[in-house]
Scaffold this motif. Structure first.
Motif, PDB file in Angstrom:
ATOM      1  N   ASP A 260     -47.452 -31.939 -75.788  1.00  0.00           N
ATOM      2  CA  ASP A 260     -46.170 -32.624 -76.177  1.00  0.00           C
ATOM      3  C   ASP A 260     -45.800 -33.647 -75.039  1.00  0.00           C
ATOM      4  O   ASP A 260     -46.193 -33.900 -73.935  1.00  0.00           O
ATOM      5  N   SER A 261     -44.529 -34.070 -75.514  1.00  0.00           N
ATOM      6  CA  SER A 261     -44.056 -35.232 -74.606  1.00  0.00           C
ATOM      7  C   SER A 261     -43.696 -34.772 -73.187  1.00  0.00           C
ATOM      8  O   SER A 261     -43.390 -35.715 -72.413  1.00  0.00           O
ATOM      9  N   THR A 262     -43.606 -33.595 -72.881  1.00  0.00           N
ATOM     10  CA  THR A 262     -43.277 -33.256 -71.550  1.00  0.00           C
ATOM     11  C   THR A 262     -44.509 -32.340 -70.934  1.00  0.00           C
ATOM     12  O   THR A 262     -44.286 -31.815 -69.760  1.00  0.00           O
ATOM     13  N   GLY A 263     -45.578 -32.567 -71.573  1.00  0.00           N
ATOM     14  CA  GLY A 263     -46.817 -32.130 -71.008  1.00  0.00           C
ATOM     15  C   GLY A 263     -46.943 -30.501 -71.245  1.00  0.00           C
ATOM     16  O   GLY A 263     -48.143 -29.867 -70.791  1.00  0.00           O
ATOM     17  N   LYS A 264     -46.574 -30.119 -72.336  1.00  0.00           N
ATOM     18  CA  LYS A 264     -46.371 -28.723 -72.517  1.00  0.00           C
ATOM     19  C   LYS A 264     -47.651 -28.315 -73.614  1.00  0.00           C
ATOM     20  O   LYS A 264     -47.888 -29.246 -74.242  1.00  0.00           O
ATOM     21  N   LEU A 265     -48.127 -27.235 -73.457  1.00  0.00           N
ATOM     22  CA  LEU A 265     -49.317 -26.801 -74.263  1.00  0.00           C
ATOM     23  C   LEU A 265     -48.990 -25.547 -74.922  1.00  0.00           C
ATOM     24  O   LEU A 265     -48.322 -24.641 -73.987  1.00  0.00           O
ATOM     25  N   LYS A 266     -49.203 -25.628 -76.342  1.00  0.00           N
ATOM     26  CA  LYS A 266     -48.949 -24.005 -77.038  1.00  0.00           C
ATOM     27  C   LYS A 266     -49.918 -24.189 -78.305  1.00  0.00           C
ATOM     28  O   LYS A 266     -49.650 -25.118 -78.934  1.00  0.00           O
ATOM     29  N   THR A 267     -50.351 -23.019 -78.520  1.00  0.00           N
ATOM     30  CA  THR A 267     -51.219 -22.744 -79.655  1.00  0.00           C
ATOM     31  C   THR A 267     -51.318 -21.189 -79.786  1.00  0.00           C
ATOM     32  O   THR A 267     -51.072 -20.666 -79.065  1.00  0.00           O
ATOM     33  N   THR A 268     -51.642 -21.097 -81.045  1.00  0.00           N
ATOM     34  CA  THR A 268     -51.885 -19.663 -81.583  1.00  0.00           C
ATOM     35  C   THR A 268     -53.174 -19.493 -81.780  1.00  0.00           C
ATOM     36  O   THR A 268     -53.776 -20.174 -82.584  1.00  0.00           O
TER      37      THR A 268
ATOM     38  N   GLN B 187     -51.981 -35.746 -74.079  1.00  0.00           N
ATOM     39  CA  GLN B 187     -53.333 -35.532 -73.444  1.00  0.00           C
ATOM     40  C   GLN B 187     -54.091 -34.557 -74.288  1.00  0.00           C
ATOM     41  O   GLN B 187     -53.599 -33.272 -74.532  1.00  0.00           O
ATOM     42  N   ARG B 188     -55.502 -34.612 -74.583  1.00  0.00           N
ATOM     43  CA  ARG B 188     -56.173 -33.502 -75.154  1.00  0.00           C
ATOM     44  C   ARG B 188     -56.746 -32.642 -74.267  1.00  0.00           C
ATOM     45  O   ARG B 188     -57.251 -32.880 -73.165  1.00  0.00           O
ATOM     46  N   VAL B 189     -56.273 -31.525 -74.378  1.00  0.00           N
ATOM     47  CA  VAL B 189     -56.641 -30.443 -73.479  1.00  0.00           C
ATOM     48  C   VAL B 189     -57.745 -29.060 -74.204  1.00  0.00           C
ATOM     49  O   VAL B 189     -57.228 -28.627 -75.270  1.00  0.00           O
TER      50      VAL B 189
ATOM     51  N   THR C  11     -53.966 -34.248 -60.922  1.00  0.00           N
ATOM     52  CA  THR C  11     -53.334 -33.336 -61.827  1.00  0.00           C
ATOM     53  C   THR C  11     -53.084 -31.816 -61.746  1.00  0.00           C
ATOM     54  O   THR C  11     -53.900 -31.377 -60.782  1.00  0.00           O
ATOM     55  N   LYS C  12     -52.199 -31.292 -62.224  1.00  0.00           N
ATOM     56  CA  LYS C  12     -51.963 -29.769 -62.398  1.00  0.00           C
ATOM     57  C   LYS C  12     -51.935 -29.076 -63.354  1.00  0.00           C
ATOM     58  O   LYS C  12     -51.242 -29.929 -64.472  1.00  0.00           O
ATOM     59  N   LEU C  13     -52.698 -28.129 -63.846  1.00  0.00           N
ATOM     60  CA  LEU C  13     -52.365 -27.285 -64.854  1.00  0.00           C
ATOM     61  C   LEU C  13     -51.634 -26.068 -64.518  1.00  0.00           C
ATOM     62  O   LEU C  13     -52.253 -25.347 -63.728  1.00  0.00           O
ATOM     63  N   THR C  14     -50.620 -25.397 -65.019  1.00  0.00           N
ATOM     64  CA  THR C  14     -50.144 -24.335 -64.570  1.00  0.00           C
ATOM     65  C   THR C  14     -50.840 -23.237 -65.095  1.00  0.00           C
ATOM     66  O   THR C  14     -51.745 -23.402 -65.972  1.00  0.00           O
ATOM     67  N   ALA C  15     -50.792 -21.793 -64.589  1.00  0.00           N
ATOM     68  CA  ALA C  15     -51.566 -20.692 -64.862  1.00  0.00           C
ATOM     69  C   ALA C  15     -51.312 -20.710 -66.590  1.00  0.00           C
ATOM     70  O   ALA C  15     -50.386 -20.701 -66.767  1.00  0.00           O
ATOM     71  N   THR C  16     -52.520 -20.284 -67.014  1.00  0.00           N
ATOM     72  CA  THR C  16     -52.568 -19.856 -68.302  1.00  0.00           C
ATOM     73  C   THR C  16     -51.722 -18.854 -68.755  1.00  0.00           C
ATOM     74  O   THR C  16     -51.707 -17.891 -68.006  1.00  0.00           O
TER      75      THR C  16
ATOM     76  N   GLY D  35     -48.952 -23.607 -71.508  1.00  0.00           N
ATOM     77  CA  GLY D  35     -49.447 -23.877 -70.171  1.00  0.00           C
ATOM     78  C   GLY D  35     -48.649 -25.131 -70.063  1.00  0.00           C
ATOM     79  O   GLY D  35     -47.929 -25.696 -71.085  1.00  0.00           O
ATOM     80  N   THR D  36     -48.887 -25.911 -68.923  1.00  0.00           N
ATOM     81  CA  THR D  36     -48.122 -27.250 -68.924  1.00  0.00           C
ATOM     82  C   THR D  36     -49.286 -27.999 -67.904  1.00  0.00           C
ATOM     83  O   THR D  36     -49.643 -27.665 -67.019  1.00  0.00           O
ATOM     84  N   LEU D  37     -49.394 -29.408 -68.401  1.00  0.00           N
ATOM     85  CA  LEU D  37     -50.284 -30.243 -67.855  1.00  0.00           C
ATOM     86  C   LEU D  37     -49.267 -31.270 -67.077  1.00  0.00           C
ATOM     87  O   LEU D  37     -48.529 -31.983 -67.558  1.00  0.00           O
ATOM     88  N   THR D  38     -49.259 -31.428 -65.833  1.00  0.00           N
ATOM     89  CA  THR D  38     -48.694 -32.673 -64.977  1.00  0.00           C
ATOM     90  C   THR D  38     -49.414 -33.259 -64.144  1.00  0.00           C
ATOM     91  O   THR D  38     -50.723 -32.959 -63.900  1.00  0.00           O
ATOM     92  N   ARG D  39     -49.118 -34.634 -63.737  1.00  0.00           N
ATOM     93  CA  ARG D  39     -49.848 -35.354 -62.793  1.00  0.00           C
ATOM     94  C   ARG D  39     -48.909 -35.960 -61.905  1.00  0.00           C
ATOM     95  O   ARG D  39     -47.786 -36.415 -62.091  1.00  0.00           O
ATOM     96  N   ALA D  40     -49.533 -36.557 -60.801  1.00  0.00           N
ATOM     97  CA  ALA D  40     -48.928 -37.096 -59.774  1.00  0.00           C
ATOM     98  C   ALA D  40     -48.315 -38.500 -60.048  1.00  0.00           C
ATOM     99  O   ALA D  40     -48.816 -39.349 -60.734  1.00  0.00           O
ATOM    100  N   ASN D  41     -46.818 -38.634 -59.839  1.00  0.00           N
ATOM    101  CA  ASN D  41     -46.014 -39.809 -60.151  1.00  0.00           C
ATOM    102  C   ASN D  41     -45.292 -40.009 -58.969  1.00  0.00           C
ATOM    103  O   ASN D  41     -44.171 -39.492 -59.146  1.00  0.00           O
ATOM    104  N   TRP D  42     -45.860 -40.774 -57.926  1.00  0.00           N
ATOM    105  CA  TRP D  42     -45.156 -41.052 -56.783  1.00  0.00           C
ATOM    106  C   TRP D  42     -44.996 -39.895 -56.098  1.00  0.00           C
ATOM    107  O   TRP D  42     -46.052 -39.144 -55.673  1.00  0.00           O
ATOM    108  N   ASN D  43     -44.054 -39.459 -55.930  1.00  0.00           N
ATOM    109  CA  ASN D  43     -43.783 -38.054 -55.109  1.00  0.00           C
ATOM    110  C   ASN D  43     -43.291 -36.971 -55.943  1.00  0.00           C
ATOM    111  O   ASN D  43     -43.182 -35.818 -55.073  1.00  0.00           O
ATOM    112  N   VAL D  44     -43.457 -37.026 -57.177  1.00  0.00           N
ATOM    113  CA  VAL D  44     -43.222 -35.769 -57.956  1.00  0.00           C
ATOM    114  C   VAL D  44     -44.269 -35.637 -58.940  1.00  0.00           C
ATOM    115  O   VAL D  44     -45.083 -36.603 -59.040  1.00  0.00           O
ATOM    116  N   TYR D  45     -44.444 -34.534 -59.555  1.00  0.00           N
ATOM    117  CA  TYR D  45     -45.182 -34.282 -60.755  1.00  0.00           C
ATOM    118  C   TYR D  45     -44.468 -34.381 -61.859  1.00  0.00           C
ATOM    119  O   TYR D  45     -43.423 -33.912 -62.026  1.00  0.00           O
ATOM    120  N   ALA D  46     -44.800 -35.040 -62.873  1.00  0.00           N
ATOM    121  CA  ALA D  46     -44.330 -35.287 -64.155  1.00  0.00           C
ATOM    122  C   ALA D  46     -45.178 -34.882 -65.293  1.00  0.00           C
ATOM    123  O   ALA D  46     -46.440 -34.948 -65.195  1.00  0.00           O
TER     124      ALA D  46
END
Length: 106
Positions: A66-74, A43-45, A5-10, A27-38
């Motif tokens: 969210d459905s695309t792995g994005k994280l956002k909070t205030t 997921q709780r972060v 998995t990868k987390l983009t820089a906060t 931020g954005t959470l992605t994980r390996a899905n064959w040859n790409v990260y999706a």
């Protein structure tokens, strides 16, 4: 074997922020899905904070991707310091911690 998995820089903004005012952290959470990260959805972060001069992070809140792995909070900016995301992993996916972003107060 676990998926990588990868987390983009906060990203915390605005910078600097007025004490007591809202700070948006993304931020954005992605994980390996064959040859790409999706995007890794539903997921709780943990959002963690370390005050300037401190040596350890504390979890402030937990946010669900969210459905695309994005994280956002205030959050309310009460102290200068560094914000970061931390994903604990699952039985099939590795844990990962994002690079932090420092937020100064004005």
């Amino acid at each position: 074997m676990k998926r990588y998995t990868k987390l983009t820089a906060t990203q915390a903004s605005p910078e600097p922020v007025v004490k007591g005012r809202p700070l948006t952290v993304t931020g954005t959470l992605t994980r390996a899905n064959w040859n790409v990260y999706a995007g890794y959805s539903a997921q709780r972060v943990a959002l963690q904070f370390k005050k300037s001069g401190a040596s350890t992070y504390s979890t402030v809140k937990t946010v669900t991707t969210d459905s695309t792995g994005k994280l956002k909070t205030t959050v309310t900016a009460n102290s200068a310091g560094t914000w970061r995301w931390k994903f604990a992993g699952t039985s099939t996916t590795s844990a990962v911690t994002a690079t932090g972003d420092s937020a100064a107060l004005k």
